[in-house]
Design a protein around this motif. Sequence first.
Motif, PDB file in Angstrom:
ATOM      1  N   LEU A  26      11.467 -46.191  16.366  1.00 17.56           N
ATOM      2  CA  LEU A  26      12.834 -46.300  16.887  1.00 17.56           C
ATOM      3  C   LEU A  26      12.998 -45.499  18.178  1.00 17.56           C
ATOM      4  O   LEU A  26      13.690 -45.942  19.105  1.00 17.56           O
ATOM      5  CB  LEU A  26      13.832 -45.819  15.831  1.00 17.56           C
ATOM      6  N   ALA A  27      12.361 -44.313  18.248  1.00 22.81           N
ATOM      7  CA  ALA A  27      12.454 -43.511  19.473  1.00 22.81           C
ATOM      8  C   ALA A  27      11.755 -44.214  20.635  1.00 22.81           C
ATOM      9  O   ALA A  27      12.300 -44.300  21.745  1.00 22.81           O
ATOM     10  CB  ALA A  27      11.840 -42.135  19.244  1.00 22.81           C
ATOM     11  N   ALA A  28      10.545 -44.728  20.377  1.00 21.85           N
ATOM     12  CA  ALA A  28       9.826 -45.434  21.438  1.00 21.85           C
ATOM     13  C   ALA A  28      10.532 -46.729  21.808  1.00 21.85           C
ATOM     14  O   ALA A  28      10.628 -47.090  22.996  1.00 21.85           O
ATOM     15  CB  ALA A  28       8.396 -45.726  20.979  1.00 21.85           C
ATOM     16  N   GLY A  29      11.055 -47.423  20.803  1.00 23.41           N
ATOM     17  CA  GLY A  29      11.800 -48.643  21.077  1.00 23.41           C
ATOM     18  C   GLY A  29      13.053 -48.378  21.884  1.00 23.41           C
ATOM     19  O   GLY A  29      13.417 -49.163  22.777  1.00 23.41           O
ATOM     20  N   SER A  30      13.720 -47.254  21.584  1.00 23.51           N
ATOM     21  CA  SER A  30      14.912 -46.891  22.355  1.00 23.51           C
ATOM     22  C   SER A  30      14.555 -46.606  23.809  1.00 23.51           C
ATOM     23  O   SER A  30      15.314 -46.951  24.726  1.00 23.51           O
ATOM     24  CB  SER A  30      15.586 -45.663  21.731  1.00 23.51           C
ATOM     25  N   ALA A  31      13.386 -45.985  24.036  1.00 31.40           N
ATOM     26  CA  ALA A  31      12.962 -45.702  25.408  1.00 31.40           C
ATOM     27  C   ALA A  31      12.714 -46.992  26.185  1.00 31.40           C
ATOM     28  O   ALA A  31      13.131 -47.128  27.345  1.00 31.40           O
ATOM     29  CB  ALA A  31      11.695 -44.839  25.386  1.00 31.40           C
ATOM     30  N   VAL A  32      12.039 -47.959  25.545  1.00 32.34           N
ATOM     31  CA  VAL A  32      11.787 -49.242  26.203  1.00 32.34           C
ATOM     32  C   VAL A  32      13.103 -49.977  26.450  1.00 32.34           C
ATOM     33  O   VAL A  32      13.355 -50.519  27.538  1.00 32.34           O
ATOM     34  CB  VAL A  32      10.825 -50.096  25.369  1.00 32.34           C
ATOM     35  N   ALA A  33      13.952 -49.989  25.425  1.00 30.11           N
ATOM     36  CA  ALA A  33      15.231 -50.682  25.547  1.00 30.11           C
ATOM     37  C   ALA A  33      16.120 -50.029  26.605  1.00 30.11           C
ATOM     38  O   ALA A  33      16.864 -50.708  27.321  1.00 30.11           O
ATOM     39  CB  ALA A  33      15.941 -50.706  24.203  1.00 30.11           C
ATOM     40  N   LEU A  34      16.025 -48.701  26.714  1.00 30.49           N
ATOM     41  CA  LEU A  34      16.821 -47.985  27.716  1.00 30.49           C
ATOM     42  C   LEU A  34      16.427 -48.420  29.127  1.00 30.49           C
ATOM     43  O   LEU A  34      17.298 -48.696  29.974  1.00 30.49           O
ATOM     44  CB  LEU A  34      16.622 -46.476  27.540  1.00 30.49           C
ATOM     45  N   LEU A  35      15.129 -48.505  29.376  1.00 27.89           N
ATOM     46  CA  LEU A  35      14.690 -48.913  30.705  1.00 27.89           C
ATOM     47  C   LEU A  35      15.038 -50.374  30.983  1.00 27.89           C
ATOM     48  O   LEU A  35      15.518 -50.721  32.074  1.00 27.89           O
ATOM     49  CB  LEU A  35      13.176 -48.700  30.840  1.00 27.89           C
ATOM     50  N   ALA A  36      14.841 -51.237  29.988  1.00 27.50           N
ATOM     51  CA  ALA A  36      15.141 -52.656  30.177  1.00 27.50           C
ATOM     52  C   ALA A  36      16.632 -52.872  30.413  1.00 27.50           C
ATOM     53  O   ALA A  36      17.042 -53.618  31.328  1.00 27.50           O
ATOM     54  CB  ALA A  36      14.668 -53.446  28.967  1.00 27.50           C
ATOM     55  N   THR A 253       2.733 -54.525  35.234  1.00 26.86           N
ATOM     56  CA  THR A 253       3.934 -54.587  36.074  1.00 26.86           C
ATOM     57  C   THR A 253       3.738 -55.551  37.245  1.00 26.86           C
ATOM     58  O   THR A 253       4.606 -56.380  37.553  1.00 26.86           O
ATOM     59  CB  THR A 253       4.270 -53.182  36.587  1.00 26.86           C
ATOM     60  N   VAL A 254       2.579 -55.454  37.884  1.00 24.43           N
ATOM     61  CA  VAL A 254       2.307 -56.340  39.031  1.00 24.43           C
ATOM     62  C   VAL A 254       2.225 -57.789  38.585  1.00 24.43           C
ATOM     63  O   VAL A 254       2.716 -58.705  39.275  1.00 24.43           O
ATOM     64  CB  VAL A 254       0.999 -55.902  39.728  1.00 24.43           C
ATOM     65  N   SER A 255       1.618 -58.029  37.426  1.00 23.34           N
ATOM     66  CA  SER A 255       1.536 -59.411  36.932  1.00 23.34           C
ATOM     67  C   SER A 255       2.924 -59.977  36.679  1.00 23.34           C
ATOM     68  O   SER A 255       3.209 -61.154  36.978  1.00 23.34           O
ATOM     69  CB  SER A 255       0.707 -59.468  35.654  1.00 23.34           C
ATOM     70  N   PHE A 270      14.817 -60.899  36.084  1.00 23.53           N
ATOM     71  CA  PHE A 270      13.582 -60.608  36.802  1.00 23.53           C
ATOM     72  C   PHE A 270      13.312 -59.102  36.839  1.00 23.53           C
ATOM     73  O   PHE A 270      12.163 -58.645  36.685  1.00 23.53           O
ATOM     74  CB  PHE A 270      13.671 -61.179  38.219  1.00 23.53           C
ATOM     75  N   ALA A 271      14.354 -58.297  37.032  1.00 25.45           N
ATOM     76  CA  ALA A 271      14.200 -56.838  37.036  1.00 25.45           C
ATOM     77  C   ALA A 271      13.720 -56.339  35.677  1.00 25.45           C
ATOM     78  O   ALA A 271      12.868 -55.452  35.584  1.00 25.45           O
ATOM     79  CB  ALA A 271      15.524 -56.177  37.413  1.00 25.45           C
ATOM     80  N   VAL A 272      14.275 -56.915  34.597  1.00 25.28           N
ATOM     81  CA  VAL A 272      13.829 -56.540  33.243  1.00 25.28           C
ATOM     82  C   VAL A 272      12.364 -56.884  33.055  1.00 25.28           C
ATOM     83  O   VAL A 272      11.567 -56.092  32.504  1.00 25.28           O
ATOM     84  CB  VAL A 272      14.699 -57.237  32.180  1.00 25.28           C
ATOM     85  N   LEU A 273      11.968 -58.049  33.514  1.00 27.27           N
ATOM     86  CA  LEU A 273      10.585 -58.502  33.358  1.00 27.27           C
ATOM     87  C   LEU A 273       9.603 -57.572  34.077  1.00 27.27           C
ATOM     88  O   LEU A 273       8.529 -57.252  33.558  1.00 27.27           O
ATOM     89  CB  LEU A 273      10.453 -59.923  33.909  1.00 27.27           C
ATOM     90  N   VAL A 274       9.984 -57.122  35.272  1.00 31.80           N
ATOM     91  CA  VAL A 274       9.068 -56.306  36.075  1.00 31.80           C
ATOM     92  C   VAL A 274       9.029 -54.864  35.593  1.00 31.80           C
ATOM     93  O   VAL A 274       7.951 -54.238  35.510  1.00 31.80           O
ATOM     94  CB  VAL A 274       9.486 -56.369  37.557  1.00 31.80           C
ATOM     95  N   LEU A 275      10.185 -54.291  35.247  1.00 33.13           N
ATOM     96  CA  LEU A 275      10.250 -52.857  34.965  1.00 33.13           C
ATOM     97  C   LEU A 275       9.959 -52.491  33.507  1.00 33.13           C
ATOM     98  O   LEU A 275       9.562 -51.351  33.231  1.00 33.13           O
ATOM     99  CB  LEU A 275      11.629 -52.322  35.356  1.00 33.13           C
ATOM    100  N   LEU A 278       6.731 -50.702  32.468  1.00 34.26           N
ATOM    101  CA  LEU A 278       6.592 -49.302  32.857  1.00 34.26           C
ATOM    102  C   LEU A 278       6.944 -48.356  31.718  1.00 34.26           C
ATOM    103  O   LEU A 278       6.402 -47.248  31.627  1.00 34.26           O
ATOM    104  CB  LEU A 278       7.477 -49.006  34.073  1.00 34.26           C
ATOM    105  N   ALA A 279       7.859 -48.791  30.842  1.00 34.48           N
ATOM    106  CA  ALA A 279       8.254 -47.938  29.722  1.00 34.48           C
ATOM    107  C   ALA A 279       7.122 -47.732  28.733  1.00 34.48           C
ATOM    108  O   ALA A 279       7.121 -46.770  27.955  1.00 34.48           O
ATOM    109  CB  ALA A 279       9.473 -48.549  29.010  1.00 34.48           C
ATOM    110  N   LEU A 280       6.145 -48.638  28.747  1.00 38.63           N
ATOM    111  CA  LEU A 280       5.026 -48.517  27.806  1.00 38.63           C
ATOM    112  C   LEU A 280       4.049 -47.425  28.202  1.00 38.63           C
ATOM    113  O   LEU A 280       3.176 -47.056  27.410  1.00 38.63           O
ATOM    114  CB  LEU A 280       4.290 -49.855  27.695  1.00 38.63           C
TER     115      LEU A 280
END
Length: 540
Positions: A26-36, A253-255, A270-275, A278-280
Amino acid sequence: MSVYSIAHPDRRLAWRLVLALSAGVLAAGSAVALLATSAWLITAASAQPPVLLLMVPIVAVRAFGVGRGVFRYVERLVAHDAAYRVLGETRARITMRLEELVPAGLDVRRGDLLARMVLDVDAVLDLWLRIVLPILVAAVTATATVALIVVLLPAAGVAAALAIIIACTVVPWLTATTARRSERSIAEHRGDVAARATEDLQSAADVMAFGVVDEVLTAFVAADAQLAARERRCAWSAGLGSALLVLCIGAATVSGLVVGSNSDLTGATFAVLVLTPLALADVVGGVPLAAQLAVRVRGSLSRIQEVLAAPRPVAAPDRAENLPTWRGLRVRGLSAGYGRDPDVLRDVDLDVPEGSQVIVTGPSGSGKSTLAAVLLRFLDPRAGEITLGGTDVTRLDGDQLRSTIGLLTQQSHAFDTSIRENLLLACPGADDLRLWDALHQARLGEFVKRLPVGLDTLVGEHGTRLSAGELQRLAFARLLLAHHDVLILDEPTEHLDEETARALLADLFGAADRRSVVLLTHRPELAPHPLPPIVRLGER
């Protein structure tokens, strides 16, 4: 049996680890979700839509930001609680096993055994906190993140999945491979450094007396330098893993940037897809280190297993018999030895009637200490029979037998506390009257009375504030407090001058009262006259 079974938690702790894993995901998922969500919110807000359209992502950003901290706290709290509980139970199991093995002797240096019990056992913490949980959290979170990218754009999801798979498999394998040789030897070199430090400190007085301080320090510095060199090589491997990991995340990220630029995605998506990839970097960042640590942990647990895999020196009876009321000791045709080595004792006969005194003598290496170990059931005989009151001692419980038979060795240990506390080890709850009675029987009462604080006098580390004779008398007083019926004295005068040795033996035999006494010594002439019956080892 796998070495990892040493640190396996029981069912009472498994749910704590599951809770820690859930909180970590949940903590890691929150970090990814926060960035997205932040990427979507910033991009969408740049078009200046009605503010009501941004309320949900704004609240989501706050929720994910708070949730990340809360879940991380819960994960750390529960994971450390569970890991330390597993560590405590593991150390308790190992200690109980060592209780069986150590009295019969272990072919391990004292400092190395200490390193195995402390530093190597601490690998249990690394196993759960830095290997198992981070890998599981990374696997679950990375899978969910890749699934999100696939939903947004399948082609980008495939590219991200490939980069993540490489980051979680190839990179850890390379990291572990480059560090394997050094990691496996780190535990051994750490044990060698600990053993040298322990031995050097214990022999410090002799080292200074013989003027070899520089030589000893040089040898220790060389051993420490070898350990540091291997740790530096492992650090280089960890740096390599981190660099390769950054490359993999950057590739994901580049892909996404390349594939997404050729699609019809909106700017926010598109921003969600690219960024999002990075959260991973933070989520899977611990995987290469976990792979490297796995090699070290396996080496540490293997060293522990080497000790635990040693054959049991004593076989416990399926059903222990009650202690006999008559305490006569009888030995017939006894042969005993250690491990696969030849017999130390061969065809030994010994009779110790209740209340009698017997001297067993022989040169060094003739098996006197081995005889004591067999009589106390620290070691099983290979042949022959030992009976206590007519009952074979192999059918008696070891702890019950040792409540009847006591041992005083040539290296009696005193704890760094008061005389009172050292005596109470043998008889917890004894009043001062009983303590003074035992001290007077051991001919130490008058000495303690002259001390400024009497029973509360501190004896120093290993009893350094007492002379060798006083230390032996203190140990004998402790032995008398335990009310053993049979006393085995194993070279109690080894480090004493002749006059002190004669006086000590006279006092020991006199204080034994009606107890049976077996004196193991290579100097029987120091025993009180008339001499008790003498049994000589090493003679056929």
